[in-house]
Design a protein around this motif. Structure first.
Motif, short mmCIF file in Angstrom:
data_model
loop_
_atom_site.label_atom_id
_atom_site.label_comp_id
_atom_site.label_asym_id
_atom_site.label_seq_id
_atom_site.Cartn_x
_atom_site.Cartn_y
_atom_site.Cartn_z
N LEU A 1 -87.96 36.25 78.66
CA LEU A 1 -87.39 35.49 77.48
C LEU A 1 -86.76 36.19 76.64
O LEU A 1 -85.67 35.77 76.10
CB LEU A 1 -88.57 34.74 76.89
N ASP A 2 -87.20 37.42 76.28
CA ASP A 2 -86.31 38.21 75.16
C ASP A 2 -85.07 38.49 75.80
O ASP A 2 -83.89 38.65 74.72
CB ASP A 2 -87.17 39.50 74.70
N VAL A 3 -84.89 39.02 76.89
CA VAL A 3 -83.79 39.47 77.60
C VAL A 3 -82.65 38.23 77.53
O VAL A 3 -81.53 38.17 77.24
CB VAL A 3 -83.97 39.92 78.91
N LEU A 4 -83.34 36.97 78.17
CA LEU A 4 -82.54 35.88 78.05
C LEU A 4 -81.88 35.30 76.73
O LEU A 4 -80.75 35.07 76.81
CB LEU A 4 -83.42 34.67 78.63
N VAL A 5 -82.72 35.33 75.64
CA VAL A 5 -82.09 34.87 74.60
C VAL A 5 -81.24 35.82 74.01
O VAL A 5 -80.14 35.54 73.54
CB VAL A 5 -83.62 34.68 73.53
N GLU A 6 -81.36 37.19 74.14
CA GLU A 6 -80.41 38.10 73.68
C GLU A 6 -79.09 37.89 74.30
O GLU A 6 -78.17 38.15 73.77
CB GLU A 6 -80.84 39.67 73.92
N LEU A 7 -79.21 37.65 75.72
CA LEU A 7 -77.96 37.71 76.55
C LEU A 7 -77.19 36.17 76.13
O LEU A 7 -76.04 36.24 75.88
CB LEU A 7 -78.37 37.36 77.95
N LEU A 8 -77.97 35.29 75.78
CA LEU A 8 -77.55 33.97 75.12
C LEU A 8 -76.66 34.21 73.83
O LEU A 8 -75.50 33.65 73.73
CB LEU A 8 -78.28 32.75 74.93
N HIS A 9 -77.31 34.93 73.03
CA HIS A 9 -76.48 35.34 71.77
C HIS A 9 -75.30 36.27 72.22
O HIS A 9 -74.24 36.25 71.45
CB HIS A 9 -77.42 36.27 70.85
N TYR A 10 -75.43 37.03 72.99
CA TYR A 10 -74.37 37.96 73.47
C TYR A 10 -72.89 37.37 74.07
O TYR A 10 -71.75 37.48 73.73
CB TYR A 10 -74.96 39.14 74.40
#
Length: 220
Positions: free
Chosen positions: A96-105
């Motif tokens: 989840l943390d990686v997913l959300v960070e990538l969404l923002h990126y």
């Protein structure tokens, strides 16, 4: 592969190969977030799909870091893409943390491109809290696997690790996501369920103000 495109025949291609085969036109960019999953679906392509070594979605040497994903995205020729899809040969919300960070990126890199998450909708059970607010302003569409019209059939098909309660939790997740994601879509796979079951799923979506999409089944 960290990122890839899909082509006819259910093929997953590296971006360079995709552009060789289809030099013109727009396509979707898929981000292979993880191989981990909290379901073991009877129809899952993880058990059935054969892929060449150069285009495999399996992470044999551990899952990529956030920085590796960002480097892959920095190298994407964005002019050839129309949508960014977060998926995986697993359940993307397991990271989840990686997913959300990538969404923002990606929203920072390409704010004009729509983003989509393909998910089983069980993240709230996985984390013991409502995680849908984390998708606000970075996710345009969430596609959730409905799979069946009742809890027993759903569990029979998905073998979700949380048991029969998974079905209502998935529907509740979809309802909660509507507050933060503009497009919430539930999906069912054709050739896995017949017309009567699909009609029942449509009624469930109609009652909850959700959209149903029937996905084509890939057996290769």
């Amino acid at each position: 592969m960290l990122v890839y495109a899909t082509h006819s025949g259910g093929r997953y291609l590296p971006i360079a190969d995709s552009l060789k085969e289809q030099p013109d036109g727009l396509r979707n960019l898929y981000i292979n977030v993880t191989n981990h999953c909290n379901c073991s679906c009877t129809f899952c392509l993880r058990q059935k799909k054969h892929m060449a070594e150069q285009s495999t979605l399996w992470y044999k040497d551990g899952e990529p870091s956030l920085e590796e994903f960002k480097a892959a995205l920095d190298a994407v020729p964005w002019q050839y893409f129309k949508e960014i899809v977060f998926c995986g040969f697993g359940e993307p919300t397991m990271r989840l943390d990686v997913l959300v960070e990538l969404l923002h990126y990606v929203k920072k890199l390409q704010p004009q491109l729509p983003t989509r998450l393909n998910t089983n909708g069980l993240a709230n059970l996985e984390y013991g809290e409502d995680i849908t607010p984390r998708f606000a302003n970075v996710l345009d569409t969430i596609s959730i696997s409905l799979n069946a019209s009742n809890a027993e059939r759903y569990y029979e098909l998905t073998r979700a690790k949380y048991g029969v309660q998974s079905y209502e939790a998935m529907l509740d997740f979809a309802q909660k996501a509507k507050a933060y994601v503009p497009n919430v879509v539930l999906t069912i796979v054709d050739h896995v369920e017949g017309p009567d079951e699909i009609a029942k799923c449509q009624a469930i979506c109609d009652d909850r103000g959700l959209t149903l999409r029937v996905r084509p089944y890939e057996d290769h």
